[in-house]
Design a protein around this motif. Structure first.
Motif, PDB file in Angstrom:
ATOM      1  N   MET A 152      12.177 -11.462   9.210  1.00  0.00           N
ATOM      2  CA  MET A 152      11.673 -12.750   9.679  1.00  0.00           C
ATOM      3  C   MET A 152      12.126 -13.007  11.116  1.00  0.00           C
ATOM      4  O   MET A 152      11.350 -13.505  11.941  1.00  0.00           O
ATOM      5  CB  MET A 152      12.155 -13.886   8.766  1.00  0.00           C
ATOM      6  N   THR A 153      13.365 -12.671  11.421  1.00  0.00           N
ATOM      7  CA  THR A 153      13.870 -12.856  12.782  1.00  0.00           C
ATOM      8  C   THR A 153      13.073 -12.000  13.757  1.00  0.00           C
ATOM      9  O   THR A 153      12.675 -12.466  14.829  1.00  0.00           O
ATOM     10  CB  THR A 153      15.375 -12.514  12.847  1.00  0.00           C
ATOM     11  N   GLY A 154      12.811 -10.754  13.382  1.00  0.00           N
ATOM     12  CA  GLY A 154      11.997  -9.878  14.227  1.00  0.00           C
ATOM     13  C   GLY A 154      10.601 -10.429  14.445  1.00  0.00           C
ATOM     14  O   GLY A 154      10.070 -10.394  15.559  1.00  0.00           O
ATOM     15  N   SER A 155      10.020 -10.969  13.383  1.00  0.00           N
ATOM     16  CA  SER A 155       8.680 -11.565  13.501  1.00  0.00           C
ATOM     17  C   SER A 155       8.690 -12.771  14.431  1.00  0.00           C
ATOM     18  O   SER A 155       7.779 -12.945  15.245  1.00  0.00           O
ATOM     19  CB  SER A 155       8.174 -12.013  12.120  1.00  0.00           C
ATOM     20  N   LEU A 156       9.714 -13.606  14.328  1.00  0.00           N
ATOM     21  CA  LEU A 156       9.797 -14.786  15.186  1.00  0.00           C
ATOM     22  C   LEU A 156      10.057 -14.415  16.646  1.00  0.00           C
ATOM     23  O   LEU A 156       9.599 -15.110  17.559  1.00  0.00           O
ATOM     24  CB  LEU A 156      10.866 -15.747  14.669  1.00  0.00           C
ATOM     25  N   ILE A 157      10.765 -13.317  16.880  1.00  0.00           N
ATOM     26  CA  ILE A 157      10.973 -12.833  18.251  1.00  0.00           C
ATOM     27  C   ILE A 157       9.621 -12.451  18.859  1.00  0.00           C
ATOM     28  O   ILE A 157       9.292 -12.856  19.972  1.00  0.00           O
ATOM     29  CB  ILE A 157      11.967 -11.651  18.281  1.00  0.00           C
ATOM     30  N   LEU A 158       8.834 -11.680  18.116  1.00  0.00           N
ATOM     31  CA  LEU A 158       7.508 -11.269  18.607  1.00  0.00           C
ATOM     32  C   LEU A 158       6.569 -12.462  18.750  1.00  0.00           C
ATOM     33  O   LEU A 158       5.828 -12.567  19.728  1.00  0.00           O
ATOM     34  CB  LEU A 158       6.900 -10.222  17.675  1.00  0.00           C
ATOM     35  N   TYR A 159       6.599 -13.362  17.786  1.00  0.00           N
ATOM     36  CA  TYR A 159       5.768 -14.569  17.802  1.00  0.00           C
ATOM     37  C   TYR A 159       6.025 -15.379  19.069  1.00  0.00           C
ATOM     38  O   TYR A 159       5.097 -15.796  19.756  1.00  0.00           O
ATOM     39  CB  TYR A 159       6.066 -15.374  16.537  1.00  0.00           C
ATOM     40  N   SER A 160       7.289 -15.591  19.385  1.00  0.00           N
ATOM     41  CA  SER A 160       7.612 -16.393  20.568  1.00  0.00           C
ATOM     42  C   SER A 160       7.230 -15.671  21.859  1.00  0.00           C
ATOM     43  O   SER A 160       6.791 -16.314  22.815  1.00  0.00           O
ATOM     44  CB  SER A 160       9.089 -16.767  20.573  1.00  0.00           C
ATOM     45  N   LEU A 161       7.397 -14.362  21.892  1.00  0.00           N
ATOM     46  CA  LEU A 161       6.968 -13.614  23.080  1.00  0.00           C
ATOM     47  C   LEU A 161       5.467 -13.766  23.317  1.00  0.00           C
ATOM     48  O   LEU A 161       5.025 -14.002  24.446  1.00  0.00           O
ATOM     49  CB  LEU A 161       7.315 -12.128  22.937  1.00  0.00           C
ATOM     50  N   VAL A 162       4.704 -13.641  22.239  1.00  0.00           N
ATOM     51  CA  VAL A 162       3.241 -13.765  22.346  1.00  0.00           C
ATOM     52  C   VAL A 162       2.854 -15.155  22.848  1.00  0.00           C
ATOM     53  O   VAL A 162       2.040 -15.300  23.764  1.00  0.00           O
ATOM     54  CB  VAL A 162       2.559 -13.456  20.995  1.00  0.00           C
ATOM     55  N   PHE A 163       3.458 -16.191  22.277  1.00  0.00           N
ATOM     56  CA  PHE A 163       3.078 -17.541  22.672  1.00  0.00           C
ATOM     57  C   PHE A 163       3.647 -17.948  24.026  1.00  0.00           C
ATOM     58  O   PHE A 163       3.067 -18.808  24.694  1.00  0.00           O
ATOM     59  CB  PHE A 163       3.424 -18.548  21.576  1.00  0.00           C
ATOM     60  N   MET A 164       4.743 -17.340  24.472  1.00  0.00           N
ATOM     61  CA  MET A 164       5.196 -17.577  25.844  1.00  0.00           C
ATOM     62  C   MET A 164       4.140 -17.046  26.809  1.00  0.00           C
ATOM     63  O   MET A 164       3.797 -17.701  27.790  1.00  0.00           O
ATOM     64  CB  MET A 164       6.551 -16.904  26.101  1.00  0.00           C
ATOM     65  N   ASN A 179      13.113 -20.855  21.495  1.00  0.00           N
ATOM     66  CA  ASN A 179      13.063 -20.115  20.237  1.00  0.00           C
ATOM     67  C   ASN A 179      13.380 -18.639  20.455  1.00  0.00           C
ATOM     68  O   ASN A 179      14.086 -18.035  19.653  1.00  0.00           O
ATOM     69  CB  ASN A 179      11.697 -20.268  19.562  1.00  0.00           C
ATOM     70  N   GLU A 180      12.874 -18.063  21.526  1.00  0.00           N
ATOM     71  CA  GLU A 180      13.138 -16.648  21.818  1.00  0.00           C
ATOM     72  C   GLU A 180      14.634 -16.394  21.971  1.00  0.00           C
ATOM     73  O   GLU A 180      15.186 -15.460  21.391  1.00  0.00           O
ATOM     74  CB  GLU A 180      12.394 -16.227  23.095  1.00  0.00           C
ATOM     75  N   VAL A 181      15.299 -17.233  22.738  1.00  0.00           N
ATOM     76  CA  VAL A 181      16.738 -17.077  22.955  1.00  0.00           C
ATOM     77  C   VAL A 181      17.495 -17.236  21.637  1.00  0.00           C
ATOM     78  O   VAL A 181      18.387 -16.435  21.323  1.00  0.00           O
ATOM     79  CB  VAL A 181      17.240 -18.081  24.019  1.00  0.00           C
ATOM     80  N   ALA A 182      17.146 -18.249  20.856  1.00  0.00           N
ATOM     81  CA  ALA A 182      17.818 -18.477  19.576  1.00  0.00           C
ATOM     82  C   ALA A 182      17.574 -17.320  18.605  1.00  0.00           C
ATOM     83  O   ALA A 182      18.496 -16.866  17.922  1.00  0.00           O
ATOM     84  CB  ALA A 182      17.355 -19.791  18.955  1.00  0.00           C
ATOM     85  N   GLN A 183      16.335 -16.825  18.549  1.00  0.00           N
ATOM     86  CA  GLN A 183      16.028 -15.719  17.635  1.00  0.00           C
ATOM     87  C   GLN A 183      16.709 -14.427  18.072  1.00  0.00           C
ATOM     88  O   GLN A 183      17.132 -13.628  17.234  1.00  0.00           O
ATOM     89  CB  GLN A 183      14.519 -15.525  17.505  1.00  0.00           C
ATOM     90  N   LEU A 184      16.802 -14.204  19.376  1.00  0.00           N
ATOM     91  CA  LEU A 184      17.538 -13.024  19.848  1.00  0.00           C
ATOM     92  C   LEU A 184      19.007 -13.124  19.448  1.00  0.00           C
ATOM     93  O   LEU A 184      19.629 -12.124  19.076  1.00  0.00           O
ATOM     94  CB  LEU A 184      17.388 -12.873  21.365  1.00  0.00           C
ATOM     95  N   GLY A 185      19.561 -14.332  19.519  1.00  0.00           N
ATOM     96  CA  GLY A 185      20.937 -14.550  19.055  1.00  0.00           C
ATOM     97  C   GLY A 185      21.067 -14.260  17.569  1.00  0.00           C
ATOM     98  O   GLY A 185      22.024 -13.605  17.135  1.00  0.00           O
TER      99      GLY A 185
END
Length: 108
Positions: free
Chosen positions: A48-60, A80-86
Motif C-alpha cells: 500500500m505504501t508503494g502504491s501511494l508513493i506512485l499515486y502521489s508521483l502521478v498526481f504531482m 503525501n509523497e514525503v510522508a509515504q517515503l518516510g
C-alpha cells in the motif's frame, strides 16, 4: 468595482471549483500518513505504501500538466509523497534491517 472586490470575487469563484475542493478533500491522506509516522512500523503495509508513493508521483505530475496549474493539488501530493517515503523507509528498515534484532528478541 474596486480591485479588492474583484480579487474577492475571483477567490470566491475559485473556491467553488473542483480545482480547489479536490485537493482540499484529498488532504486527509497526507495528514493521516504524517500522523502514522509515529505508529509501530509493524502496522505498515509495504504494498500500500508503494502504491501511494506512485499515486502521489502521478498526481504531482498531473497537477502541473493541467491548465491552469493546480499548485494546491501539487502541495497535497508533495506532502503525501514525503510522508509515504518516510513510511516506506520505516517499513524497509523494520523488515530488512531489523531481522537480527527480531531474532535476538525472539530468543529471549
Amino acid at each position: 468595482m474596486s480591485s479588492t472586490q474583484s480579487t474577492f470575487k475571483k477567490a470566491l469563484r475559485y473556491m467553488c471549483t473542483t480545482h480547489f475542493w479536490g485537493p482540499v478533500s484529498n488532504f486527509g491522506i497526507p495528514v493521516a500518513a504524517v500522523m502514522d509516522l509515529n505508529k509501530d512500523p509493524e502496522l505498515i503495509s509495504g504494498p500500500m505504501t508503494g502504491s501511494l508513493i506512485l499515486y502521489s508521483l502521478v498526481f504531482m505530475r498531473y497537477s502541473l500538466a493541467v491548465t491552469p496549474k493546480n499548485y494546491l493539488l501539487f502541495g497535497c501530493h508533495f506532502v503525501n509523497e514525503v510522508a509515504q517515503l518516510g513510511q516506506g523507509y520505516r517499513w524497509l528498515r523494520y523488515h530488512y534491517d531489523g531481522k537480527e534484532q527480531k531474532a535476538v528478541e525472539a530468543a529471549k
